[in-house]
Design a protein around this motif. Structure first.
Motif, PDB file in Angstrom:
ATOM      1  N   CYS A   1       0.830  -1.202   0.000  1.00 43.91           N
ATOM      2  CA  CYS A   1       0.000   0.000   0.000  1.00 43.91           C
ATOM      3  C   CYS A   1       0.866   1.254   0.000  1.00 43.91           C
ATOM      4  O   CYS A   1       2.082   1.191   0.187  1.00 43.91           O
ATOM      5  N   ALA A   2       0.215   2.391  -0.190  1.00 48.24           N
ATOM      6  CA  ALA A   2       0.916   3.672  -0.168  1.00 48.24           C
ATOM      7  C   ALA A   2       0.024   4.734   0.445  1.00 48.24           C
ATOM      8  O   ALA A   2      -1.193   4.742   0.250  1.00 48.24           O
ATOM      9  N   ALA A   3       0.669   5.626   1.191  1.00 47.06           N
ATOM     10  CA  ALA A   3       0.025   6.840   1.709  1.00 47.06           C
ATOM     11  C   ALA A   3       0.953   7.983   1.364  1.00 47.06           C
ATOM     12  O   ALA A   3       1.985   8.176   2.008  1.00 47.06           O
ATOM     13  N   GLY A   4       0.634   8.718   0.309  1.00 45.92           N
ATOM     14  CA  GLY A   4       1.541   9.754  -0.166  1.00 45.92           C
ATOM     15  C   GLY A   4       2.848   9.139  -0.634  1.00 45.92           C
ATOM     16  O   GLY A   4       2.863   8.247  -1.485  1.00 45.92           O
ATOM     17  N   ALA A   5       3.941   9.594  -0.054  1.00 48.04           N
ATOM     18  CA  ALA A   5       5.266   9.096  -0.449  1.00 48.04           C
ATOM     19  C   ALA A   5       5.709   7.884   0.358  1.00 48.04           C
ATOM     20  O   ALA A   5       6.794   7.355   0.121  1.00 48.04           O
ATOM     21  N   LEU A   6       4.895   7.446   1.297  1.00 46.58           N
ATOM     22  CA  LEU A   6       5.266   6.335   2.165  1.00 46.58           C
ATOM     23  C   LEU A   6       4.630   5.040   1.675  1.00 46.58           C
ATOM     24  O   LEU A   6       3.404   4.949   1.534  1.00 46.58           O
ATOM     25  N   LEU A   7       5.462   4.038   1.418  1.00 44.82           N
ATOM     26  CA  LEU A   7       4.978   2.708   1.054  1.00 44.82           C
ATOM     27  C   LEU A   7       4.876   1.881   2.330  1.00 44.82           C
ATOM     28  O   LEU A   7       5.791   1.885   3.157  1.00 44.82           O
ATOM     29  N   LYS A   8       3.775   1.137   2.476  1.00 45.98           N
ATOM     30  CA  LYS A   8       3.523   0.499   3.773  1.00 45.98           C
ATOM     31  C   LYS A   8       2.566  -0.680   3.633  1.00 45.98           C
ATOM     32  O   LYS A   8       2.067  -0.960   2.542  1.00 45.98           O
ATOM     33  N   CYS A   9       2.307  -1.332   4.762  1.00 45.44           N
ATOM     34  CA  CYS A   9       1.334  -2.419   4.840  1.00 45.44           C
ATOM     35  C   CYS A   9       1.597  -3.507   3.797  1.00 45.44           C
ATOM     36  O   CYS A   9       0.713  -3.878   3.015  1.00 45.44           O
TER      37      CYS A   9
ATOM     38  N   PRO B   1       4.392   5.112  10.519  1.00 50.95           N
ATOM     39  CA  PRO B   1       3.409   4.024  10.436  1.00 50.95           C
ATOM     40  C   PRO B   1       3.459   3.146  11.687  1.00 50.95           C
ATOM     41  O   PRO B   1       4.519   2.896  12.243  1.00 50.95           O
ATOM     42  N   SER B   2       2.314   2.673  12.111  1.00 50.24           N
ATOM     43  CA  SER B   2       2.257   1.800  13.285  1.00 50.24           C
ATOM     44  C   SER B   2       1.580   0.472  12.984  1.00 50.24           C
ATOM     45  O   SER B   2       1.315  -0.308  13.886  1.00 50.24           O
ATOM     46  N   TYR B   3       1.330   0.196  11.699  1.00 54.64           N
ATOM     47  CA  TYR B   3       0.581  -0.996  11.315  1.00 54.64           C
ATOM     48  C   TYR B   3       1.273  -2.289  11.730  1.00 54.64           C
ATOM     49  O   TYR B   3       0.634  -3.319  11.939  1.00 54.64           O
ATOM     50  N   PHE B   4       2.608  -2.258  11.872  1.00 55.40           N
ATOM     51  CA  PHE B   4       3.357  -3.480  12.189  1.00 55.40           C
ATOM     52  C   PHE B   4       3.656  -3.630  13.678  1.00 55.40           C
ATOM     53  O   PHE B   4       4.300  -4.595  14.082  1.00 55.40           O
ATOM     54  N   LEU B   5       3.207  -2.696  14.502  1.00 57.28           N
ATOM     55  CA  LEU B   5       3.520  -2.740  15.921  1.00 57.28           C
ATOM     56  C   LEU B   5       2.581  -3.691  16.664  1.00 57.28           C
ATOM     57  O   LEU B   5       1.399  -3.809  16.344  1.00 57.28           O
ATOM     58  N   LYS B   6       3.139  -4.340  17.665  1.00 62.89           N
ATOM     59  CA  LYS B   6       2.369  -5.250  18.498  1.00 62.89           C
ATOM     60  C   LYS B   6       1.764  -4.475  19.668  1.00 62.89           C
ATOM     61  O   LYS B   6       2.172  -3.360  19.990  1.00 62.89           O
ATOM     62  N   ALA B   7       0.787  -5.091  20.305  1.00 60.43           N
ATOM     63  CA  ALA B   7       0.173  -4.479  21.475  1.00 60.43           C
ATOM     64  C   ALA B   7       1.238  -4.222  22.530  1.00 60.43           C
ATOM     65  O   ALA B   7       2.071  -5.087  22.817  1.00 60.43           O
ATOM     66  N   GLY B   8       1.210  -3.027  23.082  1.00 57.78           N
ATOM     67  CA  GLY B   8       2.171  -2.682  24.117  1.00 57.78           C
ATOM     68  C   GLY B   8       3.401  -1.963  23.612  1.00 57.78           C
ATOM     69  O   GLY B   8       4.139  -1.367  24.400  1.00 57.78           O
ATOM     70  N   GLU B   9       3.665  -2.023  22.290  1.00 56.72           N
ATOM     71  CA  GLU B   9       4.816  -1.309  21.748  1.00 56.72           C
ATOM     72  C   GLU B   9       4.495   0.183  21.658  1.00 56.72           C
ATOM     73  O   GLU B   9       3.379   0.577  21.338  1.00 56.72           O
ATOM     74  N   ASP B  10       5.490   0.988  21.942  1.00 57.60           N
ATOM     75  CA  ASP B  10       5.316   2.440  22.026  1.00 57.60           C
ATOM     76  C   ASP B  10       5.702   3.087  20.700  1.00 57.60           C
ATOM     77  O   ASP B  10       6.883   3.281  20.401  1.00 57.60           O
ATOM     78  N   ALA B  11       4.702   3.444  19.904  1.00 56.71           N
ATOM     79  CA  ALA B  11       4.963   4.037  18.590  1.00 56.71           C
ATOM     80  C   ALA B  11       5.714   5.358  18.719  1.00 56.71           C
ATOM     81  O   ALA B  11       6.625   5.646  17.940  1.00 56.71           O
TER      82      ALA B  11
ATOM     83  N   PHE C   1       9.487   6.340   0.375  1.00 55.69           N
ATOM     84  CA  PHE C   1      10.083   5.870   1.614  1.00 55.69           C
ATOM     85  C   PHE C   1       9.374   4.621   2.135  1.00 55.69           C
ATOM     86  O   PHE C   1       8.193   4.391   1.844  1.00 55.69           O
ATOM     87  N   VAL C   2      10.114   3.856   2.903  1.00 54.05           N
ATOM     88  CA  VAL C   2       9.573   2.702   3.614  1.00 54.05           C
ATOM     89  C   VAL C   2      10.081   2.769   5.047  1.00 54.05           C
ATOM     90  O   VAL C   2      11.275   2.994   5.272  1.00 54.05           O
ATOM     91  N   ILE C   3       9.191   2.597   6.009  1.00 59.03           N
ATOM     92  CA  ILE C   3       9.568   2.435   7.411  1.00 59.03           C
ATOM     93  C   ILE C   3       9.001   1.095   7.857  1.00 59.03           C
ATOM     94  O   ILE C   3       7.784   0.873   7.766  1.00 59.03           O
ATOM     95  N   THR C   4       9.866   0.216   8.323  1.00 60.59           N
ATOM     96  CA  THR C   4       9.424  -1.134   8.634  1.00 60.59           C
ATOM     97  C   THR C   4      10.300  -1.734   9.724  1.00 60.59           C
ATOM     98  O   THR C   4      11.220  -1.089  10.236  1.00 60.59           O
ATOM     99  N   ARG C   5      10.023  -2.965  10.080  1.00 64.28           N
ATOM    100  CA  ARG C   5      10.832  -3.688  11.050  1.00 64.28           C
ATOM    101  C   ARG C   5      12.263  -3.846  10.543  1.00 64.28           C
ATOM    102  O   ARG C   5      12.499  -4.001   9.344  1.00 64.28           O
ATOM    103  N   ARG C   6      13.192  -3.825  11.465  1.00 60.83           N
ATOM    104  CA  ARG C   6      14.606  -3.925  11.096  1.00 60.83           C
ATOM    105  C   ARG C   6      14.895  -5.222  10.324  1.00 60.83           C
ATOM    106  O   ARG C   6      15.694  -5.225   9.384  1.00 60.83           O
TER     107      ARG C   6
END
Length: 358
Positions: free
Chosen positions: A54-62, A237-247, A95-100
């Motif tokens: 997916c994409a939101a503006g210049a950010l590719l995600k999900c 983006p916070s779509y990949f964060l688990k419950a309890g993780e601090d965005a 841009f992409v922001i994701t898990r390391r």
């Protein structure tokens, strides 16, 4: 067989397809984010969804793929479709922001690492993006600023002091002015980065106009837009964060790391300034993160007390609240510079008081 699958755009305006995408992401322990404006899916001949990007503006995600499709460059195919669409829309810096642990996958798709922390990574589709951004800023700077920058680079930290402030200025207040004046008095040259994204009450163009009008007398202050390299909570983006993780904590660390490792060296910045934040917990946390992370990377951090009037700290949020409730009032003149006051007075007429009778 991989030949049995094909990629097409997901019709987000069609509720069944939007729901199917959300459910597919959920099945892969990811969340659908409401700012998604474009999505591509990997389908089989029965129109069953097996992968997405997916994409939101210049950010590719999900991004998500069923296990059976991994290792077949299906991620590369999804990225290629998204790139073509974004390029056609006039968005060339992506841009992409994701898990390391996903970093290698996107490197194989032609992306370049901007910065990473232990938890997350940020990548761009072009090499040396921050350095190109910095070079454009230096090229547009007045000649005396260029001389200072060159001396700072040549003297390796022993020459002129170059500082930085990052501000939203929504709108520019007397609190902002006090911080800028304090920093300018302690630097040979000060970069004032104005957040560029338009997610505020005041547009980026208006905010920059107000900043320049209120700081024009400070001759060593150079206001510039932040560009795409100052990560905000609204775009992280916070779509990949688990419950309890601090965005907010992850966003702060990534943003500060990118500034310290790529922006500051490219512009010879050695000190960053900020005002104390007694009201907003998110900003206060960001200041704490700068206090912890910047000195470890050779950048001094200076935090100054907030300017207050008789009732409370002067803040842009306080100004916005008054404008929304009452429109222009003379009270605002005590909270903002004259140039900001002139703009607010002509732009926000006073609101009529509601009748106290039935």
């Amino acid at each position: 067989m991989i030949e049995d699958y094909y990629i097409r755009e997901i019709a987000l305006s069609y509720p069944p397809e939007r729901t199917a995408l959300s459910e597919f992401l959920s099945a892969h322990e990811l969340r659908f984010e409401e700012d998604i404006e474009l999505a591509y899916g990997v389908y089989d001949e029965d129109e069953v969804l097996h992968g997405c990007g997916c994409a939101a503006g210049a950010l590719l995600k999900c991004f998500a793929l069923d296990a059976s499709l991994r290792g077949h460059n299906m991620l590369g195919a999804l990225v290629s479709e998204l790139l073509q669409n974004r390029f056609a829309a006039g968005i060339s810096e992506l841009f992409v922001i994701t898990r390391r642990h996903n970093e290698t996958l996107f490197l194989s798709c032609g992306f370049h690492v901007l910065a990473h922390t232990e938890q997350v990574t940020m990548l761009e589709n072009r090499a040396q993006g921050p350095e190109r951004y910095a070079a454009a800023i230096r090229a547009a700077a007045p000649s005396d600023f260029k001389v200072i920058s060159e001396k700072a680079a040549a003297d390796a930290g022993h020459g002129p002091q170059i500082g930085a402030i990052v501000m939203n200025c929504n709108p520019f207040t007397l609190g902002h002015r006090a911080l800028v004046a304090y920093a300018a008095a302690r630097c040979d040259f000060l970069y004032l980065f104005v957040v560029e994204e338009d997610r505020s009450m005041f547009s980026s163009a208006v905010r920059m106009e107000l900043v320049k009008a209120a700081t024009g007398d400070l001759k060593n202050v150079y206001p510039v837009f932040s560009g795409p390299y100052m990560i905000s909570a609204s775009t992280f983006p916070s779509y990949f964060l688990k419950a309890g993780e601090d965005a907010a904590a992850l966003q702060c660390e990534l943003d500060i790391t990118l500034f310290a490792e790529r922006i500051a060296p490219a512009l010879n910045i050695t000190v960053r300034f900020a005002g104390e934040e007694p009201l907003d917990p998110t900003t206060a946390r960001y200041n704490r993160a700068m206090r912890e992370l910047l000195p470890a990377r050779g950048i001094q951090f200076t935090e100054i007390p907030r300017v207050s009037d008789a009732s409370a700290p002067i803040s842009a949020s306080r100004v916005r609240a008054l404008l929304k409730k009452q429109g222009w009032t003379e009270t605002l003149r005590t909270l903002v510079p004259q140039s900001t006051a002139a703009y607010l007075e002509r732009t926000f007429p006073p609101k009529e008081e509601e009748s106290l009778t039935d």
